[in-house]
Design a protein around this motif. Structure first.
Motif, PDB file in Angstrom:
ATOM      1  N   GLU A   1      39.471  92.422  35.932  1.00  4.38           N
ATOM      2  CA  GLU A   1      38.413  93.049  36.728  1.00  4.38           C
ATOM      3  C   GLU A   1      37.072  92.944  36.034  1.00  4.38           C
ATOM      4  N   ASP A   2      36.016  92.976  36.841  1.00 13.59           N
ATOM      5  CA  ASP A   2      34.653  93.156  36.347  1.00 13.59           C
ATOM      6  C   ASP A   2      34.299  94.618  36.554  1.00 13.59           C
ATOM      7  N   ARG A   3      33.888  95.300  35.500  1.00 10.65           N
ATOM      8  CA  ARG A   3      33.752  96.756  35.535  1.00 10.65           C
ATOM      9  C   ARG A   3      32.305  97.208  35.695  1.00 10.65           C
ATOM     10  N   ALA A   4      32.161  98.526  35.915  1.00  6.54           N
ATOM     11  CA  ALA A   4      30.859  99.202  35.955  1.00  6.54           C
ATOM     12  C   ALA A   4      29.907  98.569  36.954  1.00  6.54           C
ATOM     13  N   GLN A   5      30.396  98.282  38.164  1.00  3.23           N
ATOM     14  CA  GLN A   5      29.543  97.692  39.189  1.00  3.23           C
ATOM     15  C   GLN A   5      28.439  98.670  39.605  1.00  3.23           C
ATOM     16  N   ASN A   6      27.292  98.099  39.966  1.00  2.00           N
ATOM     17  CA  ASN A   6      26.096  98.860  40.360  1.00  2.00           C
ATOM     18  C   ASN A   6      25.496  99.656  39.200  1.00  2.00           C
ATOM     19  N   THR A   7      25.705  99.161  37.979  1.00  2.00           N
ATOM     20  CA  THR A   7      25.073  99.741  36.798  1.00  2.00           C
ATOM     21  C   THR A   7      24.492  98.611  35.952  1.00  2.00           C
ATOM     22  N   ALA A   8      23.721  98.994  34.927  1.00  2.00           N
ATOM     23  CA  ALA A   8      23.140  97.988  34.039  1.00  2.00           C
ATOM     24  C   ALA A   8      24.210  97.279  33.213  1.00  2.00           C
ATOM     25  N   LEU A   9      25.396  97.862  33.127  1.00  4.62           N
ATOM     26  CA  LEU A   9      26.481  97.272  32.343  1.00  4.62           C
ATOM     27  C   LEU A   9      27.356  96.329  33.162  1.00  4.62           C
ATOM     28  N   ALA A  10      27.052  96.174  34.441  1.00  8.28           N
ATOM     29  CA  ALA A  10      27.875  95.334  35.314  1.00  8.28           C
ATOM     30  C   ALA A  10      27.852  93.886  34.838  1.00  8.28           C
ATOM     31  N   ALA A  11      29.010  93.249  34.936  1.00  5.46           N
ATOM     32  CA  ALA A  11      29.128  91.838  34.561  1.00  5.46           C
ATOM     33  C   ALA A  11      29.895  91.104  35.646  1.00  5.46           C
ATOM     34  N   ALA A  12      29.816  89.787  35.613  1.00  2.00           N
ATOM     35  CA  ALA A  12      30.528  88.971  36.596  1.00  2.00           C
ATOM     36  C   ALA A  12      31.357  87.900  35.889  1.00  2.00           C
ATOM     37  N   ILE A  13      31.905  88.264  34.729  1.00  5.52           N
ATOM     38  CA  ILE A  13      32.654  87.297  33.927  1.00  5.52           C
ATOM     39  C   ILE A  13      33.889  86.806  34.667  1.00  5.52           C
ATOM     40  N   LEU A  14      34.677  87.735  35.190  1.00  2.00           N
ATOM     41  CA  LEU A  14      35.888  87.341  35.905  1.00  2.00           C
ATOM     42  C   LEU A  14      35.539  86.672  37.229  1.00  2.00           C
ATOM     43  N   THR A  15      34.473  87.139  37.882  1.00  2.59           N
ATOM     44  CA  THR A  15      34.036  86.515  39.124  1.00  2.59           C
ATOM     45  C   THR A  15      33.721  85.043  38.900  1.00  2.59           C
ATOM     46  N   ASP A  16      33.051  84.730  37.791  1.00  2.00           N
ATOM     47  CA  ASP A  16      32.747  83.337  37.459  1.00  2.00           C
ATOM     48  C   ASP A  16      34.028  82.547  37.203  1.00  2.00           C
ATOM     49  N   ALA A  17      34.973  83.160  36.483  1.00  2.59           N
ATOM     50  CA  ALA A  17      36.232  82.482  36.180  1.00  2.59           C
ATOM     51  C   ALA A  17      37.011  82.193  37.460  1.00  2.59           C
ATOM     52  N   VAL A  18      37.057  83.171  38.364  1.00  4.43           N
ATOM     53  CA  VAL A  18      37.763  82.982  39.632  1.00  4.43           C
ATOM     54  C   VAL A  18      37.076  81.896  40.458  1.00  4.43           C
ATOM     55  N   GLY A  19      35.763  81.827  40.379  1.00  2.00           N
ATOM     56  CA  GLY A  19      35.040  80.767  41.083  1.00  2.00           C
ATOM     57  C   GLY A  19      35.500  79.389  40.638  1.00  2.00           C
ATOM     58  N   ARG A  20      35.743  79.231  39.340  1.00  2.00           N
ATOM     59  CA  ARG A  20      36.255  77.960  38.818  1.00  2.00           C
ATOM     60  C   ARG A  20      37.647  77.664  39.355  1.00  2.00           C
ATOM     61  N   ILE A  21      38.480  78.705  39.403  1.00  2.00           N
ATOM     62  CA  ILE A  21      39.844  78.536  39.920  1.00  2.00           C
ATOM     63  C   ILE A  21      39.806  78.107  41.384  1.00  2.00           C
ATOM     64  N   LEU A  22      38.973  78.764  42.180  1.00  2.00           N
ATOM     65  CA  LEU A  22      38.867  78.438  43.598  1.00  2.00           C
ATOM     66  C   LEU A  22      38.397  77.001  43.793  1.00  2.00           C
ATOM     67  N   GLU A  23      37.447  76.603  42.965  1.00  2.00           N
ATOM     68  CA  GLU A  23      36.878  75.255  43.081  1.00  2.00           C
ATOM     69  C   GLU A  23      37.940  74.186  42.836  1.00  2.00           C
ATOM     70  N   HIS A  24      38.763  74.382  41.806  1.00  2.00           N
ATOM     71  CA  HIS A  24      39.734  73.355  41.439  1.00  2.00           C
ATOM     72  C   HIS A  24      41.029  73.443  42.246  1.00  2.00           C
ATOM     73  N   ALA A  25      41.364  74.634  42.720  1.00  2.00           N
ATOM     74  CA  ALA A  25      42.609  74.798  43.473  1.00  2.00           C
ATOM     75  C   ALA A  25      42.422  74.594  44.963  1.00  2.00           C
ATOM     76  N   GLY A  26      41.174  74.475  45.408  1.00  2.00           N
ATOM     77  CA  GLY A  26      40.921  74.297  46.829  1.00  2.00           C
ATOM     78  C   GLY A  26      41.278  75.524  47.648  1.00  2.00           C
ATOM     79  N   LEU A  27      41.079  76.714  47.068  1.00  2.00           N
ATOM     80  CA  LEU A  27      41.423  77.968  47.739  1.00  2.00           C
ATOM     81  C   LEU A  27      40.159  78.745  48.089  1.00  2.00           C
ATOM     82  N   LYS A  28      40.315  79.730  48.961  1.00  2.00           N
ATOM     83  CA  LYS A  28      39.234  80.649  49.289  1.00  2.00           C
ATOM     84  C   LYS A  28      39.644  82.066  48.896  1.00  2.00           C
ATOM     85  N   VAL A  29      38.657  82.889  48.641  1.00  2.00           N
ATOM     86  CA  VAL A  29      38.940  84.266  48.245  1.00  2.00           C
ATOM     87  C   VAL A  29      39.046  85.137  49.492  1.00  2.00           C
ATOM     88  N   ARG A  30      39.989  86.069  49.445  1.00  2.00           N
ATOM     89  CA  ARG A  30      40.193  87.029  50.527  1.00  2.00           C
ATOM     90  C   ARG A  30      39.755  88.404  50.039  1.00  2.00           C
TER      91      ARG A  30
END
Length: 240
Positions: free
Chosen positions: A152-181
């Motif tokens: 998970e990416d934690r602390a959404q809607n705060t200054a500590l929010a990150a998108a590290i896992l979101t970026d990683a999942v984006g790579r997975i989607l790109e190479h696996a030819g999948l879409k996120v639900r």
């Protein structure tokens, strides 16, 4: 962005950022040292008979120990989390501590792209004492029905929010030819300051209504502001 490298075989290895891993180790060491310091202080004041001071230090020791265990688990997760994207499969190395709320088993397995039914995401809101912490969780839903929570990416809607896992999942989607639900937002139990006695909602929990979601987002933003204010007050107080 997470740490990513391409191996000679063409596989792409994704890990949490190096800076984040180093920072987590440093924070864990500091909390461990603070815990030992308070315990040592207790021993000194026990010998001198300062009961009130001993009780105060005992309470501080318990709180710091709880934080130390929490941060240690998170640090071990960051050091061990790894996803390798191959030509036709994912190799998952997911530690048990990849989520501080979900009670998860470690996952070390290879999953072929054709075994994946979907990549799912949802927001998870955890209220506690009028404050709210919102995380964005991701999971692989396999055609067998198995759900593998990636983290998970934690602390959404705060200054500590990150998108590290979101970026990683984006790579997975790109190479696996999948879409996120997107499964919307689910409500969990925040427990004590979202650290102790927490409980995550089941993955098939219903999506919250728009009004309730908006209220939780506002409280999450206020929680972030309170946390920032407390950190600044502590910083300036320590200088005076």
């Amino acid at each position: 962005m997470g740490s990513m490298r391409q191996e000679d075989s063409g596989a792409i290895v994704i890990r949490p950022p190096l800076a984040g891993r180093i920072g987590s180790v440093f924070g864990t060491v500091l909390l461990g040292a603070a815990c030992l310091t308070t315990v040592g202080g207790m021993a000194i004041f026990i010998a001198s008979g300062e009961v009130a001071v001993v009780i105060t230090l005992a309470v501080c020791s318990v709180v710091i120990l709880g934080l130390f265990v929490y941060v240690l688990r998170d640090t071990r997760s960051k050091l061990g989390w790894r996803v390798t994207i191959g030509t036709d499969a994912l190799e998952l190395d997911l530690p048990a501590g990849r989520s501080p709320v979900h009670r998860l088993e470690p996952v070390h397995k290879k999953v072929r792209f054709d075994e994946i039914a979907a990549v799912e995401t949802r927001l998870e809101a955890y209220p506690s004492f009028g404050m709210v912490n919102i995380n964005r969780a991701y999971a692989l839903l396999l055609k067998s029905g198995e759900v593998i929570i990636l983290g998970e990416d934690r602390a959404q809607n705060t200054a500590l929010a990150a998108a590290i896992l979101t970026d990683a999942v984006g790579r997975i989607l790109e190479h696996a030819g999948l879409k996120v639900r997107d499964r919307g937002m689910a409500l969990g139990r925040g427990g004590f300051l979202c650290v102790l006695f927490t409980s995550a909602p089941p993955w098939d929990a219903p999506n919250l209504g728009e009004g309730q979601q908006a209220q939780l987002w506002r409280k999450a933003g206020m929680t972030g502001q309170i946390s920032q204010g407390a950190a600044l007050a502590t910083l300036f107080g320590s200088r005076n």
